[in-house]
Design a protein around this motif. Sequence first.
Motif, PDB file in Angstrom:
ATOM      1  N   GLY A  28      71.019  52.106  45.195  1.00 38.94           N
ATOM      2  CA  GLY A  28      70.275  52.083  43.820  1.00 38.94           C
ATOM      3  C   GLY A  28      69.897  53.407  43.281  1.00 38.94           C
ATOM      4  O   GLY A  28      69.572  54.323  43.890  1.00 38.94           O
ATOM      5  N   GLY A  29      69.976  53.377  42.108  1.00 38.16           N
ATOM      6  CA  GLY A  29      69.533  54.643  41.254  1.00 38.16           C
ATOM      7  C   GLY A  29      70.548  55.120  40.374  1.00 38.16           C
ATOM      8  O   GLY A  29      71.377  54.503  39.936  1.00 38.16           O
ATOM      9  N   THR A  30      70.625  56.555  40.065  1.00 37.53           N
ATOM     10  CA  THR A  30      71.382  57.089  39.496  1.00 37.53           C
ATOM     11  C   THR A  30      72.784  57.469  40.380  1.00 37.53           C
ATOM     12  O   THR A  30      72.570  58.347  41.245  1.00 37.53           O
ATOM     13  CB  THR A  30      71.074  58.222  38.682  1.00 37.53           C
ATOM     14  N   TYR A  31      74.023  57.285  39.956  1.00 38.29           N
ATOM     15  CA  TYR A  31      75.227  57.750  40.703  1.00 38.29           C
ATOM     16  C   TYR A  31      76.128  58.529  39.751  1.00 38.29           C
ATOM     17  O   TYR A  31      76.022  58.094  38.498  1.00 38.29           O
ATOM     18  CB  TYR A  31      76.067  56.862  41.147  1.00 38.29           C
ATOM     19  N   VAL A  32      77.126  59.218  40.251  1.00 37.47           N
ATOM     20  CA  VAL A  32      77.913  59.997  39.444  1.00 37.47           C
ATOM     21  C   VAL A  32      79.429  59.453  40.073  1.00 37.47           C
ATOM     22  O   VAL A  32      79.626  59.742  41.352  1.00 37.47           O
ATOM     23  CB  VAL A  32      77.905  61.678  39.454  1.00 37.47           C
ATOM     24  N   LEU A  33      80.349  58.971  39.163  1.00 39.76           N
ATOM     25  CA  LEU A  33      81.578  58.626  39.500  1.00 39.76           C
ATOM     26  C   LEU A  33      82.595  59.695  39.232  1.00 39.76           C
ATOM     27  O   LEU A  33      82.808  60.236  37.868  1.00 39.76           O
ATOM     28  CB  LEU A  33      82.068  57.165  38.856  1.00 39.76           C
ATOM     29  N   ALA A  34      83.115  60.221  40.050  1.00 36.68           N
ATOM     30  CA  ALA A  34      84.248  61.271  39.820  1.00 36.68           C
ATOM     31  C   ALA A  34      85.528  60.809  40.531  1.00 36.68           C
ATOM     32  O   ALA A  34      85.527  60.202  41.415  1.00 36.68           O
ATOM     33  CB  ALA A  34      83.788  62.604  40.491  1.00 36.68           C
ATOM     34  N   GLY A  58      98.322  59.581  44.157  1.00 40.30           N
ATOM     35  CA  GLY A  58      97.122  60.475  44.579  1.00 40.30           C
ATOM     36  C   GLY A  58      95.863  60.275  43.998  1.00 40.30           C
ATOM     37  O   GLY A  58      95.211  61.204  44.020  1.00 40.30           O
ATOM     38  N   ALA A  59      95.511  59.061  43.917  1.00 39.59           N
ATOM     39  CA  ALA A  59      94.222  58.792  43.293  1.00 39.59           C
ATOM     40  C   ALA A  59      92.989  59.260  44.565  1.00 39.59           C
ATOM     41  O   ALA A  59      93.197  58.630  45.536  1.00 39.59           O
ATOM     42  CB  ALA A  59      93.966  57.588  42.598  1.00 39.59           C
ATOM     43  N   ASN A  60      91.922  59.984  44.071  1.00 43.42           N
ATOM     44  CA  ASN A  60      90.875  60.043  44.874  1.00 43.42           C
ATOM     45  C   ASN A  60      89.695  59.681  44.117  1.00 43.42           C
ATOM     46  O   ASN A  60      89.506  60.505  42.914  1.00 43.42           O
ATOM     47  CB  ASN A  60      90.660  61.753  45.507  1.00 43.42           C
ATOM     48  N   VAL A  61      88.454  58.897  44.566  1.00 49.35           N
ATOM     49  CA  VAL A  61      87.416  58.486  43.779  1.00 49.35           C
ATOM     50  C   VAL A  61      86.183  58.704  44.387  1.00 49.35           C
ATOM     51  O   VAL A  61      86.348  58.180  45.732  1.00 49.35           O
ATOM     52  CB  VAL A  61      87.871  57.065  43.072  1.00 49.35           C
ATOM     53  N   THR A  62      85.109  59.080  43.988  1.00 50.85           N
ATOM     54  CA  THR A  62      83.941  59.347  44.755  1.00 50.85           C
ATOM     55  C   THR A  62      82.838  58.796  43.942  1.00 50.85           C
ATOM     56  O   THR A  62      83.027  59.160  42.548  1.00 50.85           O
ATOM     57  CB  THR A  62      83.572  60.660  44.993  1.00 50.85           C
ATOM     58  N   LEU A  63      81.859  58.346  44.642  1.00 47.40           N
ATOM     59  CA  LEU A  63      80.617  57.718  43.970  1.00 47.40           C
ATOM     60  C   LEU A  63      79.489  58.346  44.638  1.00 47.40           C
ATOM     61  O   LEU A  63      79.464  58.049  45.820  1.00 47.40           O
ATOM     62  CB  LEU A  63      80.547  56.260  43.883  1.00 47.40           C
ATOM     63  N   SER A  64      78.746  59.207  43.917  1.00 48.21           N
ATOM     64  CA  SER A  64      77.522  59.994  44.785  1.00 48.21           C
ATOM     65  C   SER A  64      76.343  59.699  43.983  1.00 48.21           C
ATOM     66  O   SER A  64      76.387  59.869  42.932  1.00 48.21           O
ATOM     67  CB  SER A  64      77.934  61.311  44.360  1.00 48.21           C
ATOM     68  N   ARG A  65      75.252  59.480  44.847  1.00 49.63           N
ATOM     69  CA  ARG A  65      73.930  59.226  44.089  1.00 49.63           C
ATOM     70  C   ARG A  65      73.270  60.648  43.961  1.00 49.63           C
ATOM     71  O   ARG A  65      73.459  61.531  44.592  1.00 49.63           O
ATOM     72  CB  ARG A  65      73.182  58.352  45.530  1.00 49.63           C
TER      73      ARG A  65
END
Length: 111
Positions: A40-46, A100-107
Amino acid sequence: MTASTIERRRAIFDATADRRQEQFVLASNNAASAPVTLFGGTYVLAQACATYGSIALRYRDPAGNMLQLLTKGGADVGGGTSLQFAAGTVVDVALTGTAGANVTLSRVPNA
């Protein structure tokens, strides 16, 4: 404020600040991962793809259904998309027409 008051406040902050970091790979080389549970909290989807189609970020509702939260169809501008999640939220991605999709979710940890 006295030095002891400042020290007590710093100790309280150090004990309660949420600095947990986590990063999830939601898709790698066009293969979506299993759903993940967030702190939980703030995340960045890249995301980055060789060929863009549709990348849908989904979350699990109380009934257990995966509902679409947002869709991305192009390159990130400015480092990704900032999102807020409650603790225990379960998310995944659905890929359509991508290559070739690469997806990350970083807190983003609290300071």
